[in-house]
Design a protein around this motif. Structure first.
Motif, PDB file in Angstrom:
ATOM      1  N   GLU A 184      49.855  53.269  35.779  1.00 30.67           N
ATOM      2  CA  GLU A 184      49.556  51.925  35.295  1.00 30.67           C
ATOM      3  C   GLU A 184      48.537  51.235  36.216  1.00 30.67           C
ATOM      4  O   GLU A 184      47.602  50.577  35.744  1.00 30.67           O
ATOM      5  CB  GLU A 184      50.832  51.080  35.227  1.00 30.67           C
ATOM      6  N   LYS A 185      48.732  51.383  37.514  1.00 30.09           N
ATOM      7  CA  LYS A 185      47.820  50.760  38.476  1.00 30.09           C
ATOM      8  C   LYS A 185      46.421  51.380  38.385  1.00 30.09           C
ATOM      9  O   LYS A 185      45.411  50.674  38.515  1.00 30.09           O
ATOM     10  CB  LYS A 185      48.367  50.905  39.893  1.00 30.09           C
ATOM     11  N   ILE A 186      46.366  52.685  38.177  1.00 26.89           N
ATOM     12  CA  ILE A 186      45.073  53.353  38.030  1.00 26.89           C
ATOM     13  C   ILE A 186      44.345  52.829  36.799  1.00 26.89           C
ATOM     14  O   ILE A 186      43.145  52.532  36.839  1.00 26.89           O
ATOM     15  CB  ILE A 186      45.269  54.885  37.938  1.00 26.89           C
ATOM     16  N   VAL A 187      45.078  52.697  35.701  1.00 25.12           N
ATOM     17  CA  VAL A 187      44.477  52.178  34.468  1.00 25.12           C
ATOM     18  C   VAL A 187      43.967  50.756  34.670  1.00 25.12           C
ATOM     19  O   VAL A 187      42.893  50.387  34.190  1.00 25.12           O
ATOM     20  CB  VAL A 187      45.488  52.233  33.302  1.00 25.12           C
ATOM     21  N   GLU A 188      44.720  49.946  35.402  1.00 28.80           N
ATOM     22  CA  GLU A 188      44.297  48.569  35.661  1.00 28.80           C
ATOM     23  C   GLU A 188      42.959  48.538  36.397  1.00 28.80           C
ATOM     24  O   GLU A 188      42.063  47.752  36.063  1.00 28.80           O
ATOM     25  CB  GLU A 188      45.360  47.832  36.488  1.00 28.80           C
ATOM     26  N   VAL A 189      42.821  49.406  37.406  1.00 32.13           N
ATOM     27  CA  VAL A 189      41.565  49.443  38.169  1.00 32.13           C
ATOM     28  C   VAL A 189      40.427  49.961  37.283  1.00 32.13           C
ATOM     29  O   VAL A 189      39.296  49.447  37.342  1.00 32.13           O
ATOM     30  CB  VAL A 189      41.722  50.324  39.426  1.00 32.13           C
ATOM     31  N   GLU A 190      40.706  50.966  36.477  1.00 31.05           N
ATOM     32  CA  GLU A 190      39.680  51.513  35.592  1.00 31.05           C
ATOM     33  C   GLU A 190      39.206  50.462  34.592  1.00 31.05           C
ATOM     34  O   GLU A 190      38.002  50.344  34.312  1.00 31.05           O
ATOM     35  CB  GLU A 190      40.226  52.743  34.857  1.00 31.05           C
ATOM     36  N   GLN A 191      40.135  49.689  34.047  1.00 35.95           N
ATOM     37  CA  GLN A 191      39.758  48.636  33.104  1.00 35.95           C
ATOM     38  C   GLN A 191      38.945  47.544  33.793  1.00 35.95           C
ATOM     39  O   GLN A 191      37.984  47.023  33.219  1.00 35.95           O
ATOM     40  CB  GLN A 191      41.015  48.050  32.457  1.00 35.95           C
ATOM     41  N   GLN A 192      39.327  47.227  35.027  1.00 38.60           N
ATOM     42  CA  GLN A 192      38.575  46.237  35.800  1.00 38.60           C
ATOM     43  C   GLN A 192      37.142  46.714  36.019  1.00 38.60           C
ATOM     44  O   GLN A 192      36.181  45.939  35.900  1.00 38.60           O
ATOM     45  CB  GLN A 192      39.274  45.999  37.140  1.00 38.60           C
ATOM     46  N   ALA A 193      36.998  48.008  36.317  1.00 39.28           N
ATOM     47  CA  ALA A 193      35.665  48.581  36.523  1.00 39.28           C
ATOM     48  C   ALA A 193      34.858  48.569  35.228  1.00 39.28           C
ATOM     49  O   ALA A 193      33.653  48.279  35.233  1.00 39.28           O
ATOM     50  CB  ALA A 193      35.790  50.001  37.066  1.00 39.28           C
ATOM     51  N   GLU A 194      35.496  48.891  34.132  1.00 40.80           N
ATOM     52  CA  GLU A 194      34.800  48.917  32.839  1.00 40.80           C
ATOM     53  C   GLU A 194      34.264  47.529  32.479  1.00 40.80           C
ATOM     54  O   GLU A 194      33.154  47.393  31.954  1.00 40.80           O
ATOM     55  CB  GLU A 194      35.742  49.421  31.744  1.00 40.80           C
ATOM     56  N   GLN A 195      35.046  46.495  32.773  1.00 42.99           N
ATOM     57  CA  GLN A 195      34.617  45.134  32.469  1.00 42.99           C
ATOM     58  C   GLN A 195      33.394  44.744  33.302  1.00 42.99           C
ATOM     59  O   GLN A 195      32.455  44.123  32.794  1.00 42.99           O
ATOM     60  CB  GLN A 195      35.764  44.158  32.712  1.00 42.99           C
ATOM     61  N   LEU A 196      33.404  45.131  34.576  1.00 42.45           N
ATOM     62  CA  LEU A 196      32.252  44.822  35.419  1.00 42.45           C
ATOM     63  C   LEU A 196      31.055  45.676  35.035  1.00 42.45           C
ATOM     64  O   LEU A 196      29.913  45.199  35.066  1.00 42.45           O
ATOM     65  CB  LEU A 196      32.605  45.025  36.894  1.00 42.45           C
ATOM     66  N   LYS A 197      31.300  46.929  34.667  1.00 44.57           N
ATOM     67  CA  LYS A 197      30.199  47.808  34.251  1.00 44.57           C
ATOM     68  C   LYS A 197      29.454  47.206  33.065  1.00 44.57           C
ATOM     69  O   LYS A 197      28.220  47.285  32.985  1.00 44.57           O
ATOM     70  CB  LYS A 197      30.735  49.193  33.893  1.00 44.57           C
ATOM     71  N   ALA A 198      30.191  46.590  32.151  1.00 50.71           N
ATOM     72  CA  ALA A 198      29.551  45.968  30.991  1.00 50.71           C
ATOM     73  C   ALA A 198      28.607  44.852  31.423  1.00 50.71           C
ATOM     74  O   ALA A 198      27.535  44.651  30.821  1.00 50.71           O
ATOM     75  CB  ALA A 198      30.621  45.427  30.044  1.00 50.71           C
TER      76      ALA A 198
END
Length: 326
Positions: A184-198
């Motif tokens: 769950e924590k890994i997914v949270e970080v990945e989603q955070q990265a995806e939002q910034l990547k956009a």
């Protein structure tokens, strides 16, 4: 006489029935596999495969000593507090600054390369977790204190795998039966990265140079080879510069500074590198770097190298990068 004869026959029939039943019970018992009692000292344990073999540790771990900044991050990510942690001169204190608040009163046990065996012994740990480079010199000594698990996949070649930073986190989470939480924590970080990547994708210019100022040299980090690098160039989508190497960081001569065609510079400065930094800042070649002229130089320290390995640290890097591009 007739009644006696009948009674005798009934008794004989019952006797035959009982003997037959006993025979069947004996056959069933022989067919069943033999059950052995689990010795008390072996109950409630788990066996872990690691780089030095196997370790048998308690099912419920109460005191884990970790000799790696990454493993400290991993434990705190899943809500577990280490019983002892390593220190390193580069920290500037007993704990990594970004984790210090969560490590209040946790005993320190020397550096990863030279652990304080007496301090570890006083903690009486259930298990010790170390990196492979630490194990080369101290594994046998640590193993005498407590079961010692050797991780450290940071020294392996993962080629194009950008998720390898998660592997030791999942291993440590498994020791505490918290793999789902870690995921769950890994997914949270990945989603955070995806939002910034956009957001980064919307930038007109997004070339980034990740530099390190050392005492007598300037280095540029590679596109790959470290989880912080892959976070910047893969997960967040920054574009490498013309002089950014692919796999391993390289030294840059003063003359090469003019070739850094970066719109953003992350400048990591070693504690003893102020003089060399002053030389760089005074150089006319440095002033020709686009990021310098655009005031897009972000000065950090070596903590990014530690942060890239853990979910907590990666999240902080993402926040810092978001501030940097505003």
């Amino acid at each position: 006489m007739v009644r006696q004869r009948v009674a005798t026959m009934v008794l004989l029939a019952l006797l035959i029935f009982v003997l037959a039943a006993c025979g069947k019970t004996s056959e069933v018992n022989e067919a069943m596999p033999e059950q052995q009692d689990t010795p008390v000292e072996e109950s409630g344990t788990q066996t872990i495969e690691h780089l030095k073999g196997t370790a048998v540790v308690p099912q419920k771990i109460e005191r884990m000593v970790v000799l790696s900044a990454a493993y400290i991050d991993h434990m705190l990510t899943i809500g577990e507090k280490p019983a002892g942690v390593n220190v390193e001169v580069r920290y500037g204190g007993d704990y990594l600054p970004y984790l210090a608040d969560q490590l209040a009163d946790v005993p320190t046990v020397g550096s990863a390369d030279s652990p304080n065996l007496e301090a570890i012994l006083q903690i009486n740990p259930d298990v010790i977790v170390v990196e492979s480079r630490t194990a080369d010199s101290t594994y046998e000594q640590l193993e005498k204190i407590a079961p010692t698990i050797v991780l450290g996949n940071e020294w392996l070649d993962y080629e194009d795998d950008t998720t390898y930073w998660t592997q030791d986190l999942l291993t440590i989470a498994g020791l505490f039966n918290k793999v789902d939480l870690a995921k769950e924590k890994i997914v949270e970080v990945e989603q955070q990265a995806e939002q910034l990547k956009a957001k980064i994708e919307q930038l007109d210019q997004k070339k980034l140079a990740y530099l390190r100022v050392r005492e007598k040299t300037l280095q540029i980090y590679a596109e790959k080879g470290h989880p912080t690098n892959t976070l910047l160039y893969h997960d967040l989508g920054f574009v490498p510069t013309a002089v950014t190497p692919v796999e391993q960081r390289e030294d840059l001569s003063i003359e090469k500074i003019a070739d850094i065609d970066a719109n953003f510079v992350v400048l990591e400065v070693d504690p003893n590198a102020e003089d060399y930094l002053n030389n760089i800042n005074a150089s006319s070649l440095w002033k020709r770097v686009p990021a310098v002229g655009e005031d897009q130089v972000y000065t950090t320290d070596s903590f990014w190298l530690f942060k890239g390995w853990g979910a907590i640290g990666r999240s902080e890097i993402i926040n810092e990068v978001e501030d940097m591009i505003q």
